[in-house]
Design an enzyme around this catalytic site. Structure first.
Site, PDB file in Angstrom:
ATOM      1  N   TYR A  17     -17.299  11.465 -23.992  1.00 47.61           N
ATOM      2  CA  TYR A  17     -18.678  11.785 -24.383  1.00 47.61           C
ATOM      3  C   TYR A  17     -18.935  13.247 -24.061  1.00 47.61           C
ATOM      4  CZ  TYR A  17     -23.823  11.767 -24.382  1.00 47.61           C
ATOM      5  OH  TYR A  17     -25.148  12.050 -24.625  1.00 47.61           O
ATOM      6  N   ASP A  55     -14.408  19.868 -21.234  1.00 51.96           N
ATOM      7  CA  ASP A  55     -15.792  19.541 -20.906  1.00 51.96           C
ATOM      8  C   ASP A  55     -15.801  19.004 -19.480  1.00 51.96           C
ATOM      9  OD1 ASP A  55     -18.307  18.597 -20.573  1.00 51.96           O
ATOM     10  OD2 ASP A  55     -18.316  17.275 -22.335  1.00 51.96           O
ATOM     11  N   LYS A 105     -24.704  18.932 -14.657  1.00 53.43           N
ATOM     12  CA  LYS A 105     -24.836  18.099 -13.451  1.00 53.43           C
ATOM     13  C   LYS A 105     -24.820  18.914 -12.148  1.00 53.43           C
ATOM     14  CE  LYS A 105     -23.189  14.141 -16.007  1.00 53.43           C
ATOM     15  NZ  LYS A 105     -24.167  13.096 -16.191  1.00 53.43           N
TER      16      LYS A 105
HETATM   17  N1  PMP Z   1     -20.458  16.100 -21.321  1.00 49.87           N
HETATM   18  C1  PMP Z   1     -20.125  15.164 -20.425  1.00 49.87           C
HETATM   19  C2  PMP Z   1     -18.694  15.018 -19.999  1.00 49.87           C
HETATM   20  C3  PMP Z   1     -21.108  14.342 -19.872  1.00 49.87           C
HETATM   21  O1  PMP Z   1     -20.773  13.413 -18.979  1.00 49.87           O
HETATM   22  C4  PMP Z   1     -22.450  14.521 -20.272  1.00 49.87           C
HETATM   23  C5  PMP Z   1     -23.576  13.649 -19.722  1.00 49.87           C
HETATM   24  N2  PMP Z   1     -23.242  12.512 -19.086  1.00 49.87           N
HETATM   25  C6  PMP Z   1     -22.741  15.509 -21.203  1.00 49.87           C
HETATM   26  C7  PMP Z   1     -21.727  16.289 -21.699  1.00 49.87           C
HETATM   27  C8  PMP Z   1     -24.157  15.759 -21.643  1.00 49.87           C
HETATM   28  O2  PMP Z   1     -24.892  16.273 -20.587  1.00 49.87           O
HETATM   29  P1  PMP Z   1     -26.488  16.139 -20.556  1.00 49.87           P
HETATM   30  O3  PMP Z   1     -26.800  14.693 -20.383  1.00 49.87           O
HETATM   31  O4  PMP Z   1     -26.890  16.991 -19.398  1.00 49.87           O
HETATM   32  O5  PMP Z   1     -26.989  16.680 -21.839  1.00 49.87           O
END
Ligand code: PMP
Length: 430
Positions: free
Chosen positions: A144, A239, A267
């Site tokens: 994701y 990512d 995060k």
């Molecule tokens: N990339 C990864 C690997 C994530 O785990 C997340 C959120 N869980 C995101 C992108 C998106 O981040 P956000 O919820 O802060 O938009």
């Protein structure tokens, strides 16, 4: 368990927000029941609106590596906000956090702060496309990357075919620019590179995929991915929104000694406030506006209060022994529970890497791609989630989500949690 106030609040929330929430997984759809409204957190504990107390293993989905209400972080927030909360100009706090990160990360030369993980990956993809002049991207099933249009895509029929969108509102034409492959298989990546020669801008991957269970990749696959990307002139995009600053200050890149071309963060980087970032070499980053012609901007980007919270948090992570202690306590927690489950022949396992863990209801120790997960096993998660909640443990409300251990999860807290877990496992499997 009395959750009357949470029930009332959720009833009201449903009149205000779609599904009563501002982010879907919070709605408890996967586990049933009413989402709890938390009113306070301190260390490893949280309290709901009815004053029930829980040990928190969700940790706001990862940002709170120092637990709730950490003294250094809250002090930084209070002191910075006394001078105003936003200016829309460059600020000292941006320089400080930027310098702290770049000075301590081998693989980054420049960084750009944004306000969420989604914004970071969306901007990083635009950068990869702008830099290479190519439109297609490769992503992996089970990873994701936030909810940008070109990333809400699943595999089309057949391998290495163009993707189809997973959300209404995403034009098929956008989804067609994304190729979705299964994780942990380098041959399929090479096939796609050959099929779409000179068309692929980047391969985006969570180096430690942690959004669909914990799909730890063969290390060799990640190294091969680096080699093949270099060979085919394709950018490798890690990512690290979850793994960044979690698996060590240099995240998964540092853990595997792999230099990606673009890295995204979220995060932990904001210490619990809304911050994301993307970074790369100076050369690649020079394509970003105003230096280059890849446009990206943000009214609240680099917000001084959020920057100060991020800096206060990251400074603690840089202290000697921080990650060793995180890993030790996590190993202790995991091994106690796994051996208990084994001695009782429960079909229950915990996978972990660093202080990320995932509850797997399976004996398969080789879960590396999304299709390796038996979705039927989620019925156990649902029961375990309820049993834990009733006994004072809060986990994110979906069996596909991972849990997090913070520095506030001391051995004493973990012992308390282990006792509750054992009782709850007995209940689920007896
Ligand atoms: N990339 C990864 C690997 C994530 O785990 C997340 C959120 N869980 C995101 C992108 C998106 O981040 P956000 O919820 O802060 O938009």
């Amino acid at each position: 368990m009395n959750i009357k106030k949470s029930e009332q609040l959720f009833k009201e929330a449903k009149t205000l927000f779609p599904g009563g929430v501002n982010s879907p997984v919070r709605a408890f759809k996967a586990v049933g029941g009413t989402p709890l409204f938390f009113v306070k957190g301190d260390g490893a504990y949280v309290w709901d609106a009815d004053d029930n107390k829980y040990i928190d293993f969700c940790c706001s989905w990862g940002p709170l590596i120092l637990g709730h209400n950490n003294l250094q972080v809250t002090k930084a927030i209070q002191e910075t906000s006394q001078n105003g909360v936003s200016f829309g100009t460059p600020t000292i706090q941006e320089n400080e956090l930027g310098k702290l990160i770049l000075d301590n990360h081998r693989y980054l030369e420049k960084i750009r702060f944004v306000s969420s993980g989604t914004e970071a990956t969306m901007s990083g993809i635009r950068l990869a496309r702008g830099y290479t002049g190519r439109d297609k991207i490769i992503k992996f099933d089970g990873c994701y990357h936030g909810h940008a249009d070109s990333l809400l895509v699943k595999a089309g029929s057949g391998l290495a075919t163009l993707g189809t969108s997973t959300s209404a509102g995403v034009p098929e034409a956008f989804a067609n620019e994304t190729i979705v492959l299964p994780l942990n298989n380098i041959d399929l990546v090479i096939d796609a590179f050959n099929k779409y020669k000179n068309e692929v801008a980047c391969v985006i991957i969570e180096p430690v995929p942690a959004n669909n269970g914990l799909l730890i990749q063969d290390e060799i696959f990640l190294h091969q991915l680096r080699e093949e990307c270099t060979k085919h002139n394709v950018l490798l995009f890690f990512d690290e929104v979850i793994s960044g600053f979690r698996l060590g200050f240099e995240g998964a890149s540092g853990m595997y000694n792999i230099k990606p071309d673009i890295i995204t963060f979220g995060k932990i980087i904001g210490g619990g406030l809304p911050v994301g970032a993307y970074g790369a070499s100076s050369k690649i980053m020079s394509y970003i506006s105003p230096e280059g012609n890849v446009y990206q901007a943000g009214t609240l980007s680099g917000n001084p209060v959020a920057m100060a919270a991020g800096k206060a948090s990251l400074e603690v992570l840089l202290q000697n022994g921080f990650y060793e202690s995180q890993n030790e306590r996590t190993e202790y927690f995991v091994s106690e529970l796994v051996s208990y489950a084994k001695s009782n022949s429960y079909e229950f396992n915990i996978y972990n890497v660093g202080s990320i863990f995932w509850l797997a209801f399976s004996d398969n120790i080789n879960i590396r791609k999304a299709s390796d997960i038996d979705s039927d096993s989620m019925k156990h998660f649902k029961r375990l989630h309820k049993a834990l909640l009733e006994r004072g443990i809060y986990l994110g409300p979906s069996g596909f989500e991972v849990g997090f251990i913070s520095s506030a999860h001391t051995k004493e807290v973990l012992d308390e949690a282990i006792d509750i877990f054992k009782k709850s496992l007995d209940l689920v499997f007896s």
